[in-house]
Write a protein that holds these residues in place. Sequence first.
Motif, PDB file in Angstrom:
ATOM      1  N   UNK A  30      -0.484 -12.177   4.066  1.00  0.00           N
ATOM      2  CA  UNK A  30      -1.107 -11.196   3.000  1.00  0.00           C
ATOM      3  C   UNK A  30      -1.760 -10.239   3.463  1.00  0.00           C
ATOM      4  N   UNK A  31      -2.412 -10.339   4.461  1.00  0.00           N
ATOM      5  CA  UNK A  31      -3.259  -9.368   5.080  1.00  0.00           C
ATOM      6  C   UNK A  31      -2.502  -8.342   5.781  1.00  0.00           C
ATOM      7  N   UNK A  32      -1.222  -8.585   6.330  1.00  0.00           N
ATOM      8  CA  UNK A  32      -0.140  -7.700   6.802  1.00  0.00           C
ATOM      9  C   UNK A  32       0.477  -6.717   5.472  1.00  0.00           C
ATOM     10  N   UNK A  33       0.694  -7.785   4.454  1.00  0.00           N
ATOM     11  CA  UNK A  33       1.219  -6.911   3.241  1.00  0.00           C
ATOM     12  C   UNK A  33       0.303  -5.868   2.758  1.00  0.00           C
ATOM     13  N   UNK A  34      -0.922  -6.269   2.775  1.00  0.00           N
ATOM     14  CA  UNK A  34      -2.061  -5.198   2.279  1.00  0.00           C
ATOM     15  C   UNK A  34      -2.177  -4.275   3.391  1.00  0.00           C
ATOM     16  N   UNK A  35      -1.839  -4.397   4.578  1.00  0.00           N
ATOM     17  CA  UNK A  35      -2.066  -3.490   5.694  1.00  0.00           C
ATOM     18  C   UNK A  35      -1.080  -2.549   5.324  1.00  0.00           C
ATOM     19  N   UNK A  36       0.233  -3.039   4.988  1.00  0.00           N
ATOM     20  CA  UNK A  36       1.485  -2.140   4.868  1.00  0.00           C
ATOM     21  C   UNK A  36       1.223  -1.063   3.401  1.00  0.00           C
ATOM     22  N   UNK A  37       0.542  -1.971   2.546  1.00  0.00           N
ATOM     23  CA  UNK A  37       0.479  -1.092   1.403  1.00  0.00           C
ATOM     24  C   UNK A  37      -0.484   0.054   1.669  1.00  0.00           C
ATOM     25  N   UNK A  38      -1.623  -0.536   2.349  1.00  0.00           N
ATOM     26  CA  UNK A  38      -2.585   0.687   2.730  1.00  0.00           C
ATOM     27  C   UNK A  38      -2.081   1.812   3.559  1.00  0.00           C
ATOM     28  N   UNK A  39      -1.248   1.359   4.372  1.00  0.00           N
ATOM     29  CA  UNK A  39      -0.561   2.483   5.326  1.00  0.00           C
ATOM     30  C   UNK A  39       0.530   3.307   4.305  1.00  0.00           C
ATOM     31  N   UNK A  40       1.054   2.829   3.470  1.00  0.00           N
ATOM     32  CA  UNK A  40       1.957   3.662   2.650  1.00  0.00           C
ATOM     33  C   UNK A  40       1.002   4.508   1.715  1.00  0.00           C
ATOM     34  N   UNK A  41       0.026   4.016   1.121  1.00  0.00           N
ATOM     35  CA  UNK A  41      -1.100   4.894   0.461  1.00  0.00           C
ATOM     36  C   UNK A  41      -1.575   6.092   1.280  1.00  0.00           C
ATOM     37  N   UNK A  42      -1.880   5.671   2.586  1.00  0.00           N
ATOM     38  CA  UNK A  42      -2.285   6.696   3.443  1.00  0.00           C
ATOM     39  C   UNK A  42      -1.201   7.728   3.739  1.00  0.00           C
ATOM     40  N   UNK A  43       0.176   7.110   3.985  1.00  0.00           N
ATOM     41  CA  UNK A  43       1.217   8.130   4.247  1.00  0.00           C
ATOM     42  C   UNK A  43       0.984   9.149   2.949  1.00  0.00           C
ATOM     43  N   UNK A  44       1.187   8.615   1.772  1.00  0.00           N
ATOM     44  CA  UNK A  44       1.140   9.509   0.675  1.00  0.00           C
ATOM     45  C   UNK A  44       0.094  10.439   0.742  1.00  0.00           C
ATOM     46  N   UNK A  45      -1.228  10.092   0.779  1.00  0.00           N
ATOM     47  CA  UNK A  45      -2.503  10.762   0.902  1.00  0.00           C
ATOM     48  C   UNK A  45      -2.105  12.048   2.033  1.00  0.00           C
TER      49      UNK A  45
END
Length: 228
Positions: A30-45
């Motif tokens: 779950x933590x890895x999934x959240x990290x990936x999601x946050x990473x994708x958000x950061x990439x978008x930003x």
Amino acid sequence: LSHLFHHSLDDHQLRWVQSDELDELCGQCRQKTKVRERFDELKQEVWQLKQEVQQQKRQSADKDRRMEEIESRYEQEVQALQQRLVAVEKAKKQSEAALEEKLKEKDRMIAIMEQLAAGGKLQAHVGALPMGTQSVDIDIPSFEFDVRSLTKISSCVGVQWRAFGRLLGYTNSELEDYNRLEANSEKTYQLISAWRDKLGRRATAQLLLQACEDIGVKGAVEDKLGLQ
């Protein structure tokens, strides 16, 4: 899930891995999934920030270009104004020089007229005559300021009464006061009369003849007055 279970081929039984290990693994997933999601958000930003930066750069370039155009136009206008100022200053100096010459000529003519009014003849001194000549008497045509003479002059001036009046020193607003009179000869007559009253002894026949010469009627005036 093969990492989560141990399969026994002998007894065909599945044994659960200890529950605390499973919970730990699930938490890591779950933590890895959240990290990936946050990473994708950061990439978008980051992508959006890059777009904004590029847009700001384009706007800045447009502003710089417009500023250069404004500065160029400003410099051109300043140069044009400077050239105009130089031309105006030059014209002003020329006008002042011409006016000064006219004033000197006017003073000279007044002095001549005063001599004529006093003695009837003009003494021309050294500097105005060839070398070796001390003086010479010059006879200048003259006439009396009577009604008959002024009437003859007025009839010759005719429609040029405005130009004649300006030569006598009248302003445009002053000339408008005489425009109410119907006949041009009457306008000229009144102009001469008022001019003579204003100048007194300085209002000489020679000044009138000079004004007549300037408007091209001196010959006609001299014929009517019998001065030739």
